[in-house]
Scaffold this active site. Structure first.
Site, PDB file in Angstrom:
ATOM      1  N   ASP A  38      -0.394  -3.548   1.440  1.00  0.00           N
ATOM      2  CA  ASP A  38      -0.661  -2.231   0.950  1.00  0.00           C
ATOM      3  C   ASP A  38      -2.402  -2.192   0.595  1.00  0.00           C
ATOM      4  O   ASP A  38      -2.743  -0.960   0.482  1.00  0.00           O
ATOM      5  CB  ASP A  38       0.159  -1.768  -0.126  1.00  0.00           C
ATOM      6  N   GLN A  79       7.510  -1.284  -3.517  1.00  0.00           N
ATOM      7  CA  GLN A  79       7.411   0.181  -2.907  1.00  0.00           C
ATOM      8  C   GLN A  79       7.281   0.943  -4.451  1.00  0.00           C
ATOM      9  O   GLN A  79       7.960   0.727  -5.405  1.00  0.00           O
ATOM     10  CB  GLN A  79       8.893   0.605  -2.386  1.00  0.00           C
ATOM     11  N   LYS A 100      10.386   1.330   7.076  1.00  0.00           N
ATOM     12  CA  LYS A 100       9.654   0.070   7.103  1.00  0.00           C
ATOM     13  C   LYS A 100      10.279  -1.110   7.769  1.00  0.00           C
ATOM     14  O   LYS A 100       9.961  -1.735   8.644  1.00  0.00           O
ATOM     15  CB  LYS A 100       8.999  -0.279   5.992  1.00  0.00           C
TER      16      LYS A 100
END
Ligand code: NDP
Length: 253
Positions: free
Chosen positions: A89, A66, A22
């Site tokens: 997200d 994460q 990422k």
């Protein structure tokens, strides 16, 4: 300018790889990024404090924690703490609800990547039998909603589904998000079906493989995504897209 904050807690090796990818994508796209690598023993309060700081930091348009977080931290509490306008997200309940009603800013990156693959391949979802194997909040369920919004006839399968093969054999579009290596075999696929493999599984020999047995599936499928190199890179591309979108949304606030 878009800015992404990526938070990782602990040393999970797969998560380390995802975070590195990422960061690299941000560099390639010219997106400013900040990485917060926190030790395993970080408390929930400390993590919440960091999220609060980032929620109020104008140079940061998107925040990503994460997953999974270590067991002593409640995942739901963490997701709920992220400003929905910075939730790249799309896991926050506000964004989940927006997806449900079909009026959304952010879509979870993996299902969004799958939809982009379908669109770019010129596949029309309308009226198609779409079967998703897996019902997680991050893949299966939002995937079902996105396909439904495109007028697919959607079936969601899971570990309690009876006669799974009968369901998958009926699919014009089959999405596998199970987390079991080579779970979907060629004989479970309809001739000519579009097969999208979300699975990322690491075998004992360290090789990556999907949830679909590629060798048998490609003989029957009309189109199929590989692992690695299929949905994975699309997921990261969609994260970049969500970050740019977040910058636009937050600028207008
Ligand atoms: P989860 O473990 O959260 O969900 C797996 C789903 O598969 C569950 O709904 C489960 O059913 C179902 N399932 C398990 N066993 C069976 C079975 N025997 N028959 C039918 N269904 C079954 O996984 P995720 O959704 O988070 O991830 C799925 C896969 O996708 C993993 O390999 C993961 O690594 C990968 N992934 C890839 C991403 C990418 O960027 N490409 C991003 C996210 C995930 P039940 O609900 O009943 O337990």
């Amino acid at each position: 300018m878009p800015g992404l904050a990526v938070i990782i807690v602990g040393e999970d090796p797969a998560s380390q790889v995802y975070v590195r990818n990422k960061e690299r994508a941000c560099e390639e796209c010219g997106i400013y990024s900040e990485k917060y690598a926190l030790p395993e023993e970080t408390t929930q309060e400390e993590l919440l404090e960091l999220i609060d700081t980032l929620n109020n930091k104008s140079s940061i348009s998107g925040i990503l924690v994460q997953l999974p977080v270590p067991k002593h931290i409640d995942e739901k509490t963490i997701i709920d703490a992220i400003n929905p306008n910075k939730d790249v997200d799309a896991f926050h309940p506000v964004n989940v609800g927006k997806i449900m009603v079909g009026n959304y800013d952010f879509v979870p990156c993996t299902p969004a990547g799958v939809m982009e693959l379908i669109k770019e391949s010129g596949i029309d979802v309308s009226g198609k039998e779409c079967v998703i194997v897996g019902r997680s909040n991050i893949v299966g369920k939002p995937q079902a909603m996105l396909l439904l919004h495109q007028n697919g006839t959607v079936t969601i399968c899971h570990s309690k589904t009876k006669d799974l093969k009968e369901k998958t054999k009926n699919a014009d579009i089959l999405v596998a998000a199970v987390g079991i290596p080579n779970f979907i075999k060629g004989d479970m696929i309809k001739e000519g079906a579009v097969v999208i493999d979300v699975g990322i599984n690491r075998l004992e020999n360290k090789k990556l493989c999907g949830d679909v047995e590629f060798e048998t599936a490609e003989k029957v499928a009309g189109a199929i995504t590989p692992v690695p190199g299929g949905v994975g890179p699309m997921t990261i591309a969609m994260l970049m897209k969500n970050t740019v979108k977040a910058a636009i949304i937050n600028k207008s606030k």
